[in-house]
Design a protein around this motif. Structure first.
Motif, PDB file in Angstrom:
ATOM      1  N   GLU A   1      23.690  51.914  30.335  1.00  0.00           N
ATOM      2  CA  GLU A   1      23.758  51.028  29.345  1.00  0.00           C
ATOM      3  C   GLU A   1      22.418  50.479  28.979  1.00  0.00           C
ATOM      4  O   GLU A   1      22.149  50.344  27.803  1.00  0.00           O
ATOM      5  CB  GLU A   1      24.937  50.006  30.151  1.00  0.00           C
ATOM      6  N   SER A   2      21.832  50.140  30.084  1.00  0.00           N
ATOM      7  CA  SER A   2      20.208  49.681  29.667  1.00  0.00           C
ATOM      8  C   SER A   2      19.414  50.650  28.895  1.00  0.00           C
ATOM      9  O   SER A   2      18.793  50.373  27.716  1.00  0.00           O
ATOM     10  CB  SER A   2      19.497  49.205  30.971  1.00  0.00           C
ATOM     11  N   GLU A   3      19.559  51.918  29.128  1.00  0.00           N
ATOM     12  CA  GLU A   3      18.837  52.941  28.615  1.00  0.00           C
ATOM     13  C   GLU A   3      19.315  53.139  27.250  1.00  0.00           C
ATOM     14  O   GLU A   3      18.787  53.397  26.159  1.00  0.00           O
ATOM     15  CB  GLU A   3      18.968  54.266  29.317  1.00  0.00           C
ATOM     16  N   ARG A   4      20.643  53.249  26.845  1.00  0.00           N
ATOM     17  CA  ARG A   4      21.304  53.073  25.625  1.00  0.00           C
ATOM     18  C   ARG A   4      20.694  52.306  24.774  1.00  0.00           C
ATOM     19  O   ARG A   4      20.399  52.346  23.699  1.00  0.00           O
ATOM     20  CB  ARG A   4      22.697  53.231  25.777  1.00  0.00           C
ATOM     21  N   ALA A   5      20.665  50.921  25.129  1.00  0.00           N
ATOM     22  CA  ALA A   5      20.231  49.766  24.467  1.00  0.00           C
ATOM     23  C   ALA A   5      18.825  49.913  24.063  1.00  0.00           C
ATOM     24  O   ALA A   5      18.580  49.542  23.054  1.00  0.00           O
ATOM     25  CB  ALA A   5      20.482  48.271  25.099  1.00  0.00           C
ATOM     26  N   GLU A   6      18.064  50.585  25.148  1.00  0.00           N
ATOM     27  CA  GLU A   6      16.474  50.792  24.646  1.00  0.00           C
ATOM     28  C   GLU A   6      16.366  51.668  23.712  1.00  0.00           C
ATOM     29  O   GLU A   6      15.629  51.556  22.896  1.00  0.00           O
ATOM     30  CB  GLU A   6      15.839  51.169  25.864  1.00  0.00           C
TER      31      GLU A   6
ATOM     32  N   VAL B   1      18.554  52.460  21.309  1.00  0.00           N
ATOM     33  CA  VAL B   1      19.021  51.957  20.146  1.00  0.00           C
ATOM     34  C   VAL B   1      18.117  50.854  19.306  1.00  0.00           C
ATOM     35  O   VAL B   1      17.509  50.834  18.277  1.00  0.00           O
ATOM     36  CB  VAL B   1      20.033  50.975  20.227  1.00  0.00           C
ATOM     37  N   ARG B   2      17.311  50.160  20.352  1.00  0.00           N
ATOM     38  CA  ARG B   2      16.239  49.300  19.876  1.00  0.00           C
ATOM     39  C   ARG B   2      15.163  49.782  19.298  1.00  0.00           C
ATOM     40  O   ARG B   2      14.581  49.544  18.130  1.00  0.00           O
ATOM     41  CB  ARG B   2      16.042  48.296  20.942  1.00  0.00           C
TER      42      ARG B   2
END
Length: 137
Positions: free
Chosen positions: A10-15, A17-18
């Motif tokens: 989840e944290s990698e996916r958010a990074e 996308v950002r």
């Protein structure tokens, strides 16, 4: 006991996308006159979060001395909490000037880096160094 399912992904996916949004917005248009780094885009302002800050409540412990599985001991780092003891399970520190700073212990994963969220460690898997935290063994 394992990690919290999907916490790292989840944290990698958010990074990703950002980063995609930053690259997309930089390629989208050339800066208008009077616009520059650190200035809001012309014709609008940046979104401001005006909600009241919610008081942080630390999570409940995953394990207590009475609920430890036989053959296991409470984690020496989090004492059974299961969450990172440095950031309290938030994954970030709210005291940094730009707003949020990622926790250097759990790197935003929010779980204890030693027990990976289980709150307990198997006695058979402890290293000699880790056994030093448990003189009763």
């Amino acid at each position: 006991m394992g990690e919290v399912p999907g916490a790292y992904e989840e944290s990698e996916r958010a990074e990703r996308v950002r980063r995609a949004r930053l690259v997309g917005s930089a390629e989208q248009s050339a800066p208008a006159p009077g616009a520059g780094p650190g200035l809001p885009p012309p014709g609008g302002s940046e979104a401001v979060d005006r909600r009241e800050p919610v008081e942080f409540r630390p999570p409940e412990p995953v394990r207590t001395p009475g609920t430890v599985t036989p053959g296991f001991v409470l984690c020496y780092e989090c004492d059974g909490l299961g969450a990172c003891d440095r950031c309290g399970g938030r994954g970030w520190f709210p005291d940094a000037p730009p707003g949020r700073r990622r926790c250097p212990a759990c790197f935003g994963r929010r779980v204890c880096p030693i027990c990976r969220g289980g709150g307990e460690l198997a006695v058979s898997d402890l290293s000699a160094y880790q056994r030093g935290y448990y003189p009763e063994l």
